[in-house]
Design a protein around this motif. Structure first.
Motif, short mmCIF file in Angstrom:
data_model
loop_
_atom_site.label_atom_id
_atom_site.label_comp_id
_atom_site.label_asym_id
_atom_site.label_seq_id
_atom_site.Cartn_x
_atom_site.Cartn_y
_atom_site.Cartn_z
N ASP A 1 -9.32 -1.60 2.51
CA ASP A 1 -9.38 -0.15 2.64
C ASP A 1 -10.46 0.56 1.84
N HIS A 2 -10.69 0.19 0.63
CA HIS A 2 -11.62 0.94 -0.21
C HIS A 2 -12.96 0.25 -0.36
N ASP A 3 -13.21 -0.80 0.41
CA ASP A 3 -14.51 -1.46 0.39
C ASP A 3 -15.52 -0.65 1.19
N GLU A 4 -16.79 -0.83 0.87
CA GLU A 4 -17.83 -0.05 1.56
C GLU A 4 -17.83 -0.32 3.06
N VAL A 5 -17.64 -1.57 3.46
CA VAL A 5 -17.63 -1.95 4.87
C VAL A 5 -16.26 -2.54 5.18
N SER A 6 -15.58 -1.98 6.16
CA SER A 6 -14.27 -2.51 6.52
C SER A 6 -13.85 -1.99 7.88
N ILE A 7 -12.94 -2.73 8.51
CA ILE A 7 -12.25 -2.31 9.74
C ILE A 7 -10.80 -2.70 9.54
N SER A 8 -9.90 -1.84 10.00
CA SER A 8 -8.47 -2.16 9.98
C SER A 8 -7.85 -1.71 11.30
N ALA A 9 -6.68 -2.24 11.59
CA ALA A 9 -5.97 -1.91 12.83
C ALA A 9 -4.62 -1.31 12.49
N SER A 10 -4.19 -0.38 13.35
CA SER A 10 -2.84 0.16 13.23
C SER A 10 -2.32 0.46 14.63
N VAL A 11 -1.02 0.31 14.77
CA VAL A 11 -0.38 0.56 16.06
C VAL A 11 0.07 2.02 16.07
N GLU A 12 -0.47 2.78 17.00
CA GLU A 12 -0.17 4.20 17.14
C GLU A 12 0.45 4.44 18.51
N PRO A 13 1.11 5.59 18.71
CA PRO A 13 1.69 5.88 20.03
C PRO A 13 0.68 5.79 21.17
N SER A 14 -0.58 6.10 20.88
CA SER A 14 -1.61 6.06 21.92
C SER A 14 -2.18 4.67 22.17
N GLY A 15 -1.86 3.70 21.32
CA GLY A 15 -2.37 2.34 21.46
C GLY A 15 -2.83 1.79 20.13
N LEU A 16 -3.50 0.65 20.19
CA LEU A 16 -4.00 0.03 18.96
C LEU A 16 -5.22 0.80 18.48
N GLN A 17 -5.14 1.32 17.29
CA GLN A 17 -6.23 2.10 16.68
C GLN A 17 -7.00 1.19 15.74
N LEU A 18 -8.30 1.09 15.97
CA LEU A 18 -9.19 0.35 15.08
C LEU A 18 -10.06 1.37 14.38
N TRP B 1 -13.20 -11.48 9.94
CA TRP B 1 -11.76 -11.54 9.64
C TRP B 1 -11.52 -11.82 8.16
N LYS B 2 -10.74 -10.93 7.52
CA LYS B 2 -10.39 -11.09 6.11
C LYS B 2 -8.93 -11.48 5.93
N GLY B 3 -8.05 -11.07 6.86
CA GLY B 3 -6.63 -11.36 6.73
C GLY B 3 -5.83 -10.07 6.70
N TRP B 4 -4.59 -10.21 6.29
CA TRP B 4 -3.69 -9.08 6.22
C TRP B 4 -3.60 -8.55 4.80
N SER B 5 -3.52 -7.23 4.67
CA SER B 5 -3.30 -6.63 3.36
C SER B 5 -1.86 -6.91 2.95
N LYS B 6 -1.51 -6.57 1.73
CA LYS B 6 -0.13 -6.80 1.29
C LYS B 6 0.86 -5.95 2.08
N GLU B 7 0.38 -4.90 2.75
CA GLU B 7 1.23 -4.07 3.61
C GLU B 7 1.34 -4.63 5.02
N GLY B 8 0.62 -5.73 5.31
CA GLY B 8 0.67 -6.35 6.63
C GLY B 8 -0.32 -5.79 7.63
N ILE B 9 -1.35 -5.09 7.14
CA ILE B 9 -2.35 -4.49 8.02
C ILE B 9 -3.53 -5.45 8.17
N PRO B 10 -3.93 -5.75 9.43
CA PRO B 10 -5.08 -6.64 9.62
C PRO B 10 -6.39 -5.95 9.21
N HIS B 11 -7.27 -6.74 8.58
CA HIS B 11 -8.55 -6.22 8.09
C HIS B 11 -9.69 -7.18 8.42
#
Length: 104
Positions: free
Chosen positions: A50-67, A35-45
């Motif tokens: 986003d531009h680091d070699e190793v990363s995961i982020s989440a976004s809410v899409e119509p199909s569900g939570l996209q990781l 867990w790193k926290g939220w980006s300035k756009e409010g996206i969990p990381h």
């Protein structure tokens, strides 16, 4: 040298769930490894941003939570399994990948 590649997973955590469910998501996010926290756009990381070699982020899409992330496939599989277990416990329903469910 470890080869990192794009990884994606869709979970049955939908945007139209009640607010009381969404209010529990920070508790889920913070319990996960990296867990790193939220980006300035409010996206969990996790692990990086986003531009680091190793990363995961989440976004809410119509199909569900996209990781989505960039990391080793085996590490991502273990991390997703941990996410589903923690989310199931915290949210009170089985968190799964809808496309992997079979009709019974």
């Amino acid at each position: 040298m470890t080869q990192f590649s794009p990884q994606h997973c869709n979970l049955n955590i939908h945007y139209n769930l009640p607010k009381k469910v969404w209010n529990k998501m920070p508790k889920v996010y913070k319990q996960l490894p990296g867990w790193k926290g939220w980006s300035k756009e409010g996206i969990p990381h996790w692990f990086g941003y986003d531009h680091d070699e190793v990363s995961i982020s989440a976004s809410v899409e119509p199909s569900g939570l996209q990781l989505s992330g960039n990391l080793d496939a085996e590490v991502f599989e273990v991390w997703i399994a941990t996410f589903k277990q923690i989310a199931t416990n915290v949210l009170g329903f089985e968190v799964t990948e809808p496309e992997l469910q079979t009709n019974q």
